[in-house]
Design a protein around this motif. Structure first.
Motif, mmCIF file in Angstrom:
data_model
loop_
_atom_site.group_PDB
_atom_site.id
_atom_site.type_symbol
_atom_site.label_atom_id
_atom_site.label_comp_id
_atom_site.label_asym_id
_atom_site.label_seq_id
_atom_site.Cartn_x
_atom_site.Cartn_y
_atom_site.Cartn_z
ATOM 1 N N VAL B 350 0.851 -1.193 -0.177
ATOM 2 C CA VAL B 350 -0.142 -0.048 -0.109
ATOM 3 C C VAL B 350 0.918 1.162 0.012
ATOM 4 O O VAL B 350 1.873 1.368 0.849
ATOM 5 C CB VAL B 350 -0.831 -0.071 1.207
ATOM 6 C CG1 VAL B 350 -1.762 1.293 1.337
ATOM 7 C CG2 VAL B 350 -1.990 -1.339 1.037
ATOM 8 N N ILE B 351 0.762 2.013 -1.105
ATOM 9 C CA ILE B 351 1.794 3.169 -1.204
ATOM 10 C C ILE B 351 0.903 4.494 -1.580
ATOM 11 O O ILE B 351 -0.294 4.518 -2.023
ATOM 12 C CB ILE B 351 2.638 3.015 -2.396
ATOM 13 C CG1 ILE B 351 2.001 2.818 -3.624
ATOM 14 C CG2 ILE B 351 3.531 1.938 -1.930
ATOM 15 C CD1 ILE B 351 3.072 2.602 -4.834
ATOM 16 N N THR B 352 1.477 5.641 -1.390
ATOM 17 C CA THR B 352 1.119 6.851 -1.619
ATOM 18 C C THR B 352 1.799 7.441 -3.102
ATOM 19 O O THR B 352 2.784 7.013 -3.044
ATOM 20 C CB THR B 352 1.255 7.886 -0.748
ATOM 21 O OG1 THR B 352 2.763 8.275 -0.616
ATOM 22 C CG2 THR B 352 0.706 7.719 0.663
ATOM 23 N N ILE B 353 1.200 8.101 -3.743
ATOM 24 C CA ILE B 353 1.704 8.812 -4.969
ATOM 25 C C ILE B 353 1.351 10.237 -4.608
ATOM 26 O O ILE B 353 0.273 10.566 -4.695
ATOM 27 C CB ILE B 353 0.957 8.032 -6.390
ATOM 28 C CG1 ILE B 353 1.053 6.646 -6.384
ATOM 29 C CG2 ILE B 353 1.404 9.110 -7.413
ATOM 30 C CD1 ILE B 353 2.297 6.334 -6.623
ATOM 31 N N GLU B 354 2.244 11.027 -4.334
ATOM 32 C CA GLU B 354 2.046 12.436 -3.994
ATOM 33 C C GLU B 354 3.184 13.606 -4.551
ATOM 34 O O GLU B 354 4.126 14.100 -3.816
ATOM 35 C CB GLU B 354 2.122 12.360 -2.561
ATOM 36 C CG GLU B 354 3.497 11.801 -1.839
ATOM 37 C CD GLU B 354 3.101 11.945 -0.060
ATOM 38 O OE1 GLU B 354 2.966 13.207 0.296
ATOM 39 O OE2 GLU B 354 3.275 10.799 0.484
ATOM 40 N N PRO B 355 3.286 13.729 -5.878
ATOM 41 C CA PRO B 355 4.022 14.611 -6.440
ATOM 42 C C PRO B 355 3.517 16.220 -6.189
ATOM 43 O O PRO B 355 2.439 16.354 -5.432
ATOM 44 C CB PRO B 355 3.923 14.549 -7.969
ATOM 45 C CG PRO B 355 2.382 13.975 -8.118
ATOM 46 C CD PRO B 355 2.160 12.870 -6.861
ATOM 47 N N GLY B 356 4.637 16.956 -5.986
ATOM 48 C CA GLY B 356 4.214 18.237 -5.606
ATOM 49 C C GLY B 356 5.386 19.522 -5.821
ATOM 50 O O GLY B 356 6.317 18.850 -6.344
ATOM 51 N N LEU B 357 5.029 20.414 -5.997
ATOM 52 C CA LEU B 357 5.875 21.681 -6.286
ATOM 53 C C LEU B 357 5.902 22.793 -5.081
ATOM 54 O O LEU B 357 4.826 23.161 -4.754
ATOM 55 C CB LEU B 357 5.537 22.159 -7.789
ATOM 56 C CG LEU B 357 5.659 21.262 -8.838
ATOM 57 C CD1 LEU B 357 5.187 21.976 -10.060
ATOM 58 C CD2 LEU B 357 7.171 21.053 -9.226
ATOM 59 N N TYR B 358 7.096 23.407 -5.009
ATOM 60 C CA TYR B 358 7.371 24.461 -3.974
ATOM 61 C C TYR B 358 7.995 25.398 -4.341
ATOM 62 O O TYR B 358 9.055 25.183 -5.189
ATOM 63 C CB TYR B 358 7.718 23.460 -2.788
ATOM 64 C CG TYR B 358 6.989 22.270 -2.385
ATOM 65 C CD1 TYR B 358 6.079 22.150 -1.872
ATOM 66 C CD2 TYR B 358 7.401 21.015 -3.031
ATOM 67 C CE1 TYR B 358 5.098 21.241 -1.228
ATOM 68 C CE2 TYR B 358 6.781 20.049 -2.811
ATOM 69 C CZ TYR B 358 5.504 20.108 -2.007
ATOM 70 O OH TYR B 358 4.889 18.607 -1.747
ATOM 71 N N ASP B 359 7.718 26.728 -3.925
ATOM 72 C CA ASP B 359 8.489 27.728 -4.010
ATOM 73 C C ASP B 359 8.093 28.953 -3.081
ATOM 74 O O ASP B 359 6.654 29.340 -3.307
ATOM 75 C CB ASP B 359 8.500 28.119 -5.609
ATOM 76 C CG ASP B 359 9.420 29.304 -5.770
ATOM 77 O OD1 ASP B 359 9.688 30.042 -4.839
ATOM 78 O OD2 ASP B 359 9.903 29.618 -7.013
ATOM 79 N N PRO B 360 8.855 29.342 -2.223
ATOM 80 C CA PRO B 360 8.416 30.371 -1.199
ATOM 81 C C PRO B 360 7.517 31.594 -2.058
ATOM 82 O O PRO B 360 6.670 32.173 -1.231
ATOM 83 C CB PRO B 360 9.347 30.637 -0.415
ATOM 84 C CG PRO B 360 10.594 29.683 -0.586
ATOM 85 C CD PRO B 360 10.060 29.102 -1.875
ATOM 86 N N ASP B 361 7.876 31.862 -3.169
ATOM 87 C CA ASP B 361 7.345 32.933 -3.874
ATOM 88 C C ASP B 361 6.012 32.560 -4.310
ATOM 89 O O ASP B 361 5.206 33.534 -4.698
ATOM 90 C CB ASP B 361 8.107 33.581 -4.795
ATOM 91 C CG ASP B 361 9.521 34.055 -4.395
ATOM 92 O OD1 ASP B 361 9.634 34.587 -3.204
ATOM 93 O OD2 ASP B 361 10.406 33.925 -4.959
#
Lengths: 390, 390
Positions: B350-361
């Protein structure tokens, strides 16, 4: 909060250690206390009398710099962690990084908590670092004495606790009785339903909790049974709530016993005697008294009333079959002990006083207050009334 | 549940150990898994290929006999524990009792978890017992493959999770906007308020949780920031919920990102690309594929769209700066890894698939599903829609 770790400094000097090493998540209260940092995954704290240094993952680096009490924060990535993981796997890689980190800090010998991870200790030892479990409970002894800020944290959690107890009592009071079972909003009122109300009330008041006890009848006769199923009238219901503040992570702890309708003669006697035991214990609480003396005051009352205790019969399974209390802080059970081997009480100790009686044929009765030891006695942090019948 | 521990049997045989020894509370998931018992304080489990034996306090004895999966349950008190405590203190006393217990079981050599307590290990070694940390993750590898019952437990927690996500989205949808800030029932809608609603909803559905993330703006750019303060319109709000079933202790895990009002062009592009990465990862999930290949599928999408990843730049602090996912079970983060060093996927993972993008601005965008690997691909246990604007 800046804890007073002078007892730890003395321990390290006496045993020739350079520092105290913790490898744990912040769910470990000693980690939280020494690091001043809250992180869900294990990280490493090195305390030395000069400064505290943290070794954390890159994900925790920014928060650790601003939120922890460490003077220095370094990252696993600062020590070629990825290459080490590729060559040796994650656990061995972390242990090697810790060894390099200790070397950087000029540390060759550390004390560590009794529950320090064996795998890390063995790897450090293989690399020439002395790692010895600290066996005198020095950090838990330090943690037992609370600062004013810590007492305020407990007080805040206890305020939420009393709201939750009120919610539970209100459910019992508002229930009707049908065929001996409590009914609320057309359905049998269960222990699970009361716990849900308690937990929602705690959440609304900034607290989380691990478990709640709402135990009726034979369930209540087992002090560790958390209770389940429909609540019956005329039987004692033990409600024991020990929430943790989500903001500060400090706990409160309180128990009351209720009976809906008419309690039996036996239960009424148990309740009166238990309240007398509670008051006798409170009378005994002052600096210089020991937890053992406070516990003895409870045993005296129960034994005089003809109830067995673990003091009068170490194998009894009915009567007063647990300790009088325990310290409360970052852990819901911590130092000092208020039991047969309870140590001397000191101002700033936060302890519970929780006498109780148990018998599967009758059920259970327990009354628990939480108090702080003061310079000249104690302050009861509990203001909830002590009344059996709702 | 009766786990299949044959891999552990092989490990013990290969390394010449008589058994596997655990000393931990049930908050330690390996303890819970091996013992089949739920207790708040540390206790000892000895697993041997023949049988499982528990060593517990008297308070837990009755429950341990009926609720654990052990064939044999003994008490500390069966080994003169009180006398040993009087002479040596509680920790040393416990370790001596464990040594006597192992002797009774005919066990001279044990493997133990990496995080087995150092103090107990040293005392056992002093008494001639071989204690070696198990360094191949055999138990966490066993735990990674779920039985149908375990998958059902995750599914049940995920159902509660979707209720909670719905409650959070409804709060955001029902809020109005004043001066760029969300307002609900006359007050600024804060991350804390949304988390409270999530947590109450989970409680009402039989789940507890350690933490929830409701993070907006710069908070959301730090994947470990849990979020606080007023929620602003037109900014992405990451809602990441990972509840634990109170009954089974199994977790679920899901993330959605919402924007109230109008999301910027950049955030819309991030959201579309992240959803594309999620679908690419899901397409790669099947038995025989590795977690590394699934992670690579996400990096491919992001890098093709011009976003930095830790694969293209190991020091980047913006872009895709974490793994694609992780196993979920008794721990919210467990085997297998879905990352640069992710192992081969097997049916029952059982796994998660959790892509994401981050930038403080800009803030952060993350979309997370939870899936179970099947014989011919995967089943997505998540049915919550993927939509940005509320």
């Amino acid at each position: 909060m800046e804890p007073d770790l002078s007892l730890l400094d003395e321990y390290l000097a006496d045993h020739g250690h350079d520092g105290y090493l913790v490898d744990a998540a912040s769910t470990d209260s000693t980690q939280r206390y020494i690091s001043g940092f809250d992180a869900p995954d294990p990280f490493v704290t090195l305390y030395t009398p000069d400064r505290t240094a943290l070794l954390v993952s890159s994900l925790e680096y920014g928060r650790a710099k601003t939120e922890s009490r460490a003077e220095r924060v370094v990252r696993l990535a600062d020590y070629d962690y990825r290459e080490l993981v590729a060559d040796h796997g994650a656990t061995e890689a972390t242990a090697r990084v810790v060894a390099a980190f200790l070397d950087d800090e000029g540390v060759e010998s550390v004390a560590a908590p009794e529950r320090f991870p064996l795998g890390s200790a063995d790897t450090l030892r293989e690399r020439g670092v002395t790692v010895e479990p600290e066996r005198t409970d020095v950090v838990t002894t330090i943690r037992a004495t609370k600062t004013e800020e810590e007492v305020a944290n407990v007080r805040e959690a206890q305020a939420a606790n009393e709201e939750a107890m009120r919610a539970a009592e209100t459910l019992l009071a508002d229930a009707t009785v049908e065929d001996g079972t409590l009914v609320y909003e057309g359905e049998p009122l269960t222990a699970e339903r009361v716990k849900e109300e308690i937990e929602v009330t705690l959440l609304r008041n900034g607290c989380a909790l691990d478990e709640t006890i709402v135990a009726c009848g034979a369930d209540a006769a087992d002090p560790h049974n958390r209770g389940s199923g429909p609540i019956r009238a005329n039987e004692p219901v033990i409600v024991d709530i020990f929430p943790r503040s989500k903001a500060t992570k400090y706990h409160a702890d309180m128990t009351r016993t209720f009976a809906k309708g008419d309690a039996s003669e036996t239960v009424r006697e148990w309740f009166e005697t238990t309240d007398e035991a509670r008051r006798a214990a409170l009378d005994a609480v002052e600096p210089g008294a020991t937890g053992a003396e406070v516990h003895a005051a409870v045993c005296d009352v129960y034994e005089a009333a003809g109830h067995p205790t673990l003091r009068s019969d170490p194998t009894t399974e009915t009567g007063f079959i647990h300790s009088t209390g325990h310290g409360v802080g970052l852990d819901v059970h911590e130092r000092p002990r208020v039991s047969l081997d309870g140590e001397e009480l000191e101002p700033g100790h936060v302890i519970t006083i929780e006498p109780g009686l148990y018998d599967p044929d009758v059920g259970g009765v327990r009354i628990e207050d939480i108090v702080v030891v003061t310079e000249d006695g104690y302050e009861n942090l509990t203001s909830y009334p002590v009344e059996l019948v709702v």
